[in-house]
Each structure stands twice: as structure tokens, then as C-alpha cells.
Design a protein around this motif. Sequence first.
Motif, PDB file in Angstrom:
ATOM      1  N   GLY A 190      55.841 -14.308 -12.952  1.00  0.00           N
ATOM      2  CA  GLY A 190      56.650 -13.328 -13.696  1.00  0.00           C
ATOM      3  C   GLY A 190      55.876 -12.487 -14.674  1.00  0.00           C
ATOM      4  N   ILE A 191      54.541 -12.602 -14.701  1.00  0.00           N
ATOM      5  CA  ILE A 191      53.755 -11.870 -15.704  1.00  0.00           C
ATOM      6  C   ILE A 191      53.901 -10.364 -15.515  1.00  0.00           C
ATOM      7  CG2 ILE A 191      51.412 -11.310 -16.429  1.00  0.00           C
ATOM      8  CD1 ILE A 191      50.686 -14.204 -16.127  1.00  0.00           C
ATOM      9  N   ALA A 192      53.644  -9.882 -14.306  1.00  0.00           N
ATOM     10  CA  ALA A 192      53.718  -8.446 -14.051  1.00  0.00           C
ATOM     11  C   ALA A 192      55.130  -7.920 -14.294  1.00  0.00           C
ATOM     12  CB  ALA A 192      53.272  -8.146 -12.620  1.00  0.00           C
ATOM     13  N   LYS A 193      56.131  -8.715 -13.904  1.00  0.00           N
ATOM     14  CA  LYS A 193      57.515  -8.282 -14.092  1.00  0.00           C
ATOM     15  C   LYS A 193      57.851  -8.137 -15.569  1.00  0.00           C
ATOM     16  CE  LYS A 193      62.269  -9.583 -12.970  1.00  0.00           C
ATOM     17  NZ  LYS A 193      63.127 -10.595 -12.309  1.00  0.00           N
ATOM     18  N   ARG A 194      57.452  -9.141 -16.387  1.00  0.00           N
ATOM     19  CA  ARG A 194      57.746  -9.072 -17.820  1.00  0.00           C
ATOM     20  C   ARG A 194      56.975  -7.940 -18.490  1.00  0.00           C
ATOM     21  NH1 ARG A 194      57.197 -14.697 -17.298  1.00  0.00           N
ATOM     22  NH2 ARG A 194      55.107 -14.621 -18.222  1.00  0.00           N
ATOM     23  N   ALA A 195      55.715  -7.754 -18.085  1.00  0.00           N
ATOM     24  CA  ALA A 195      54.919  -6.681 -18.675  1.00  0.00           C
ATOM     25  C   ALA A 195      55.498  -5.312 -18.340  1.00  0.00           C
ATOM     26  CB  ALA A 195      53.477  -6.770 -18.191  1.00  0.00           C
ATOM     27  N   GLY A 196      56.040  -5.171 -17.128  1.00  0.00           N
ATOM     28  CA  GLY A 196      56.639  -3.895 -16.756  1.00  0.00           C
ATOM     29  C   GLY A 196      57.966  -3.643 -17.428  1.00  0.00           C
ATOM     30  N   GLN A 197      58.823  -4.679 -17.508  1.00  0.00           N
ATOM     31  CA  GLN A 197      60.137  -4.515 -18.103  1.00  0.00           C
ATOM     32  C   GLN A 197      60.063  -4.149 -19.585  1.00  0.00           C
ATOM     33  OE1 GLN A 197      62.034  -8.241 -17.258  1.00  0.00           O
ATOM     34  NE2 GLN A 197      62.888  -7.530 -15.313  1.00  0.00           N
ATOM     35  N   ARG A 198      59.026  -4.613 -20.264  1.00  0.00           N
ATOM     36  CA  ARG A 198      58.931  -4.387 -21.699  1.00  0.00           C
ATOM     37  C   ARG A 198      58.796  -2.905 -22.032  1.00  0.00           C
ATOM     38  NH1 ARG A 198      57.430  -8.286 -25.685  1.00  0.00           N
ATOM     39  NH2 ARG A 198      56.896  -9.725 -24.020  1.00  0.00           N
ATOM     40  N   PHE A 199      58.267  -2.114 -21.068  1.00  0.00           N
ATOM     41  CA  PHE A 199      57.996  -0.714 -21.354  1.00  0.00           C
ATOM     42  C   PHE A 199      58.648   0.218 -20.342  1.00  0.00           C
ATOM     43  CE2 PHE A 199      54.592  -3.227 -23.164  1.00  0.00           C
ATOM     44  CZ  PHE A 199      54.620  -2.790 -24.482  1.00  0.00           C
ATOM     45  N   ASP A 200      59.822  -0.163 -19.844  1.00  0.00           N
ATOM     46  CA  ASP A 200      60.538   0.690 -18.901  1.00  0.00           C
ATOM     47  C   ASP A 200      60.904   2.034 -19.528  1.00  0.00           C
ATOM     48  OD1 ASP A 200      60.377  -0.978 -16.772  1.00  0.00           O
ATOM     49  OD2 ASP A 200      62.304  -1.966 -17.125  1.00  0.00           O
ATOM     50  N   ASN A 201      61.218   2.024 -20.832  1.00  0.00           N
ATOM     51  CA  ASN A 201      61.678   3.235 -21.502  1.00  0.00           C
ATOM     52  C   ASN A 201      60.560   3.980 -22.221  1.00  0.00           C
ATOM     53  OD1 ASN A 201      64.359   2.705 -20.720  1.00  0.00           O
ATOM     54  ND2 ASN A 201      64.648   1.335 -22.485  1.00  0.00           N
ATOM     55  N   ALA A 202      59.317   3.525 -22.079  1.00  0.00           N
ATOM     56  CA  ALA A 202      58.195   4.186 -22.744  1.00  0.00           C
ATOM     57  C   ALA A 202      57.863   5.494 -22.032  1.00  0.00           C
ATOM     58  CB  ALA A 202      56.974   3.272 -22.744  1.00  0.00           C
ATOM     59  N   PRO A 203      57.267   6.460 -22.746  1.00  0.00           N
ATOM     60  CA  PRO A 203      56.826   7.707 -22.092  1.00  0.00           C
ATOM     61  C   PRO A 203      55.890   7.413 -20.925  1.00  0.00           C
ATOM     62  CG  PRO A 203      56.689   7.908 -24.480  1.00  0.00           C
ATOM     63  CD  PRO A 203      57.012   6.467 -24.193  1.00  0.00           C
ATOM     64  N   ALA A 204      55.984   8.249 -19.895  1.00  0.00           N
ATOM     65  CA  ALA A 204      55.214   7.996 -18.671  1.00  0.00           C
ATOM     66  C   ALA A 204      53.716   7.930 -18.934  1.00  0.00           C
ATOM     67  CB  ALA A 204      55.525   9.089 -17.636  1.00  0.00           C
ATOM     68  N   ALA A 205      53.215   8.743 -19.864  1.00  0.00           N
ATOM     69  CA  ALA A 205      51.778   8.771 -20.127  1.00  0.00           C
ATOM     70  C   ALA A 205      51.285   7.485 -20.766  1.00  0.00           C
ATOM     71  CB  ALA A 205      51.438   9.964 -21.028  1.00  0.00           C
ATOM     72  N   LEU A 206      52.179   6.761 -21.458  1.00  0.00           N
ATOM     73  CA  LEU A 206      51.784   5.546 -22.167  1.00  0.00           C
ATOM     74  C   LEU A 206      51.977   4.283 -21.334  1.00  0.00           C
ATOM     75  CD1 LEU A 206      53.212   6.246 -25.746  1.00  0.00           C
ATOM     76  CD2 LEU A 206      50.859   6.542 -24.941  1.00  0.00           C
ATOM     77  N   ARG A 207      52.675   4.405 -20.224  1.00  0.00           N
ATOM     78  CA  ARG A 207      52.988   3.194 -19.466  1.00  0.00           C
ATOM     79  C   ARG A 207      51.769   2.478 -18.892  1.00  0.00           C
ATOM     80  NH1 ARG A 207      58.367   5.184 -16.124  1.00  0.00           N
ATOM     81  NH2 ARG A 207      59.691   5.518 -17.962  1.00  0.00           N
ATOM     82  N   PRO A 208      50.794   3.182 -18.287  1.00  0.00           N
ATOM     83  CA  PRO A 208      49.636   2.448 -17.715  1.00  0.00           C
ATOM     84  C   PRO A 208      48.856   1.644 -18.749  1.00  0.00           C
ATOM     85  CG  PRO A 208      49.771   4.648 -16.785  1.00  0.00           C
ATOM     86  CD  PRO A 208      50.761   4.605 -17.900  1.00  0.00           C
ATOM     87  N   PRO A 209      48.420   2.240 -19.888  1.00  0.00           N
ATOM     88  CA  PRO A 209      47.691   1.398 -20.858  1.00  0.00           C
ATOM     89  C   PRO A 209      48.576   0.314 -21.464  1.00  0.00           C
ATOM     90  CG  PRO A 209      48.116   3.583 -21.775  1.00  0.00           C
ATOM     91  CD  PRO A 209      48.466   3.646 -20.334  1.00  0.00           C
ATOM     92  N   ALA A 210      49.860   0.627 -21.684  1.00  0.00           N
ATOM     93  CA  ALA A 210      50.752  -0.377 -22.243  1.00  0.00           C
ATOM     94  C   ALA A 210      50.935  -1.543 -21.277  1.00  0.00           C
ATOM     95  CB  ALA A 210      52.111   0.249 -22.578  1.00  0.00           C
ATOM     96  N   PHE A 211      51.082  -1.217 -19.989  1.00  0.00           N
ATOM     97  CA  PHE A 211      51.230  -2.273 -18.991  1.00  0.00           C
ATOM     98  C   PHE A 211      49.972  -3.133 -18.926  1.00  0.00           C
ATOM     99  CE2 PHE A 211      50.511  -3.848 -14.688  1.00  0.00           C
ATOM    100  CZ  PHE A 211      51.675  -4.571 -14.472  1.00  0.00           C
ATOM    101  N   ALA A 212      48.785  -2.491 -18.982  1.00  0.00           N
ATOM    102  CA  ALA A 212      47.524  -3.238 -18.902  1.00  0.00           C
ATOM    103  C   ALA A 212      47.389  -4.209 -20.073  1.00  0.00           C
ATOM    104  CB  ALA A 212      46.342  -2.269 -18.870  1.00  0.00           C
ATOM    105  N   LEU A 213      47.691  -3.729 -21.282  1.00  0.00           N
ATOM    106  CA  LEU A 213      47.592  -4.597 -22.454  1.00  0.00           C
ATOM    107  C   LEU A 213      48.644  -5.696 -22.407  1.00  0.00           C
ATOM    108  CD1 LEU A 213      46.198  -5.215 -25.092  1.00  0.00           C
ATOM    109  CD2 LEU A 213      47.697  -3.552 -26.219  1.00  0.00           C
ATOM    110  N   GLY A 214      49.863  -5.321 -22.011  1.00  0.00           N
ATOM    111  CA  GLY A 214      50.918  -6.326 -21.908  1.00  0.00           C
ATOM    112  C   GLY A 214      50.595  -7.379 -20.869  1.00  0.00           C
ATOM    113  N   TYR A 215      50.022  -6.951 -19.742  1.00  0.00           N
ATOM    114  CA  TYR A 215      49.651  -7.901 -18.698  1.00  0.00           C
ATOM    115  C   TYR A 215      48.577  -8.861 -19.206  1.00  0.00           C
ATOM    116  CZ  TYR A 215      48.504  -9.641 -14.041  1.00  0.00           C
ATOM    117  OH  TYR A 215      48.312 -10.457 -12.957  1.00  0.00           O
ATOM    118  N   ALA A 216      47.594  -8.335 -19.946  1.00  0.00           N
ATOM    119  CA  ALA A 216      46.522  -9.189 -20.466  1.00  0.00           C
ATOM    120  C   ALA A 216      47.073 -10.232 -21.433  1.00  0.00           C
ATOM    121  CB  ALA A 216      45.461  -8.328 -21.151  1.00  0.00           C
TER     122      ALA A 216
END
Length: 426
Positions: free
Chosen positions: A18-44
Motif C-alpha cells: 500500500g505504499i504507492a497507493k498511500r503516497a498517491g492519495q495524500r496528494f490527489d488535490n495537489a497542483p499537477a506540477a508538484l505531484r511528481p516530487p511530492a509523490f517521490a518524497l512521500g514514497y520514500a
Amino acid sequence: MNSNGKTTSTNGQAAFAGIAKRAGQRFDNAPAALRPPAFALGYALETLGAISDMFRDWWSRQPGSVRWPLYLLLIVGALLLPSDQIGGFMSPYSDWGTLLFFPIGGYVLLAIGLNVVVGQAGLLDLGYVAFFAIGGYAMAVIGTRLGWSFWEVLTVGILLSALSGILLGAPTLRLRGDYLAIVTLGFGEIIRITARNTDYIGGPNGIGGIPHPPNLTDWAVPESEPFTSLGLAGITPFQYGALDGRPYYYLMLAAIVLTIIFVKRLESSRVGRAWASIREDEDAAELMGVPTFKFKLAAFAIGASIGGAAGVIYASQATSILPRNFEFIVSATILAAVVLGGSGNLPGVMMGAFLVAWIPERVRGLQEYRILVFGAVLVILMIFRPEGLLPSRRRKAELAEGTGGMGSMGAEVGGPGTAVAAEVGK
């Protein structure tokens, strides 16, 4: 063995699933430009949490024959930390040995003490710096006025701090939540203002000429390998002076190790179980026959005594102390360390204290922007890991239930399906 191996593998797969799922759900509403770095940090950070849980499961099954050698290795690693090679990277702008003693070592010891109050008993204490100040002034006053040795003052400082915790807790621990937090905040300010306005203890000028601990032996680290390569050759770890902070670090390290043993023994005892029940639901604990007031008072006294010990050791190296050394920001910083690391989980709390003390010094080269960077790091970590870097499972469950992870402190956060969430939704 095979069964245990299968169980570990299954738990590991479940933890990572569930790591990738939780990391993605946390930033569903974030701006599109911020999602990749946010997802990477959240996943780590989610991966760090999963690895921590897997290690905790593995560690809980290990016998003493495995645990104690690893404990000894950790202590040996801590003894090697003052190495010049490590200091060159960790603290390029300040003396690494002195930094290890304070703020790093001092914050770790203070965080362990505050974790007893906040993390284990669920009591929000915003005036914890008061006990640090009491220990420091005990060392200063008794050491300079009466000429007592460091070890005698250390005992008196611990007792005075514990007594202060009892005197504060006796009339106030029937309060809860925000009211208790305000009272403890006021107590911390009372101690600081009293010190500033009392001429006998130096007033705003403080007390100078505080004696150092007595030298225990003239033994020095041999000037040979591997100590020469590590930059430890010639250190006199039992001689205390004004120039070298490394002997004080070893003194602080001994205090930290003893405190960890003491606190872990308490956590596994009837006292620790009583604190956990009070943190989760004080009313239910009282109905089940737990003498809640007595155990809350014990938490305050024990946490205060640890803070007092840190104050005595700190003052013995500082040679002079001032009232402004004990402002509210110290309490707020130690509380941030406890929450950042994972309230209630001792390794997490120590990691949080280390980061809170080390990060501002590591980025000192940024000058006036270093505090901005430090604050940004804390905000990012709290966004991605609101339960802390290494939280206990109990804290995770409390966050999910809406109690904020530190018991009901007057600021409950409604979790999914809780009554609080239902009321907010109306």
C-alpha cells in the motif's frame, strides 16, 4: 524457522503493497506540477515507515543473545561519533565534539524525559524548560556558593527537579488538555522570570564560574591505529576542561544510556501500561481502577528529574548560565523533536531530537536563511509523516481514531468514522 520466514515475507509484502497507493492519495488535490516530487518524497518516507515496522517485528522475536551484542555495537558507534572524519561532514561550520554534547546530546536527553510525559502519559507539557533550568541553576548555585562536587550536585539537582514536578503536578494534573498546557507554559515562564529578577542567583547577568566535573583519571586514547585514522587519538575522555567538549559528550552519553535503560524498564512495567491507558482514555482507565492521578504525578516527577539531570550536565560545561538560556523556545523545540520523531517510540524520539539539533548547525553556512530551511524541513516532514518519522503502532492507531496520537489533549482530530468527524460533517 520456515514458518517465521514465511510470516516475515508475508508481512513485508503487505507493508509494501500500500505504499504507492498511500503516497498517491495524500496528494490527489495537489497542483499537477508538484505531484511528481511530492509523490517521490512521500514514497520514500512511507518506505522508511514500512522498513521500520518490519524491523520492529523482527526485533521483537530476537532473544537476548542477539539483542545485547547489537546494543553494544550501537554504544561503540556512539563512542566513535566525535571522530574528526565524521565531524568534517556533519558539522563543517562548528566544533563537532561540542555540538555533540549540546545541543545534540542535551536535546536527546531532554526529549527522552519529555517523551515520558507527552508520549507515554499523554500530558501536554509546554513548560519543560523549567526543569532544565532548575537543574542548571542547582549546579550553578550549589557549585559556586557551597563548593559541592559535580556528582553531589547532580543528585541534588535530580531530586529538586523531581520535587518541582510534583509541586507543579499536584494542584494542576486534575486539569486536562489546553488548560494543563497553559498552566505548564506559565510555570516555565515563572521559573525564567524569577531567575531574572532574583539577585542572589545573578539576576539577568546569571551566574559565572561554575565548576567543571572532577577529573576521574588521566587515561587518554592511545595514539595508534585505528584511533589515529578516526581522529580520536589523544582524547582524554575523563578530564573536563573548558576547551574540549568531547569529554562532556561522553558524560552526556552515559546519562542517556542509563536513562534509556530506566525508561524502557518503566515502559514494560505496570507503570508503563498505566500510562498507556491514561493516554488512550483517561476516563476508561479510571473506571477500570487505575489511580490515574498518582501515575500522572509519577510521569511528571520522572520527566522532570531527567530534565534536571540534563540541566546539571549542561551547566557544568557552560561555566556560566543566563535566564535567557531557558526561554520557551527550548520547550517548543524539544516538543517538536518528540512529535517529529514519533511520540511514544523511544528510537523515533531520539532521531527527532538529533535532527532538530543537527539540521540548523549543518546549514549554518546559509546564515540568516538557515532557520528558514530548518522550518521548511520540519513542515515537509509533518506533511508527509504527521505521525512522526518512526512512530509506534499505538500512535498510528490513535491518529487513525482521531486522538492526535498523544491522548486527548483538548485538540482531537477526527479520524474516519469517529464521532468528531461526524460532528464536523454536520
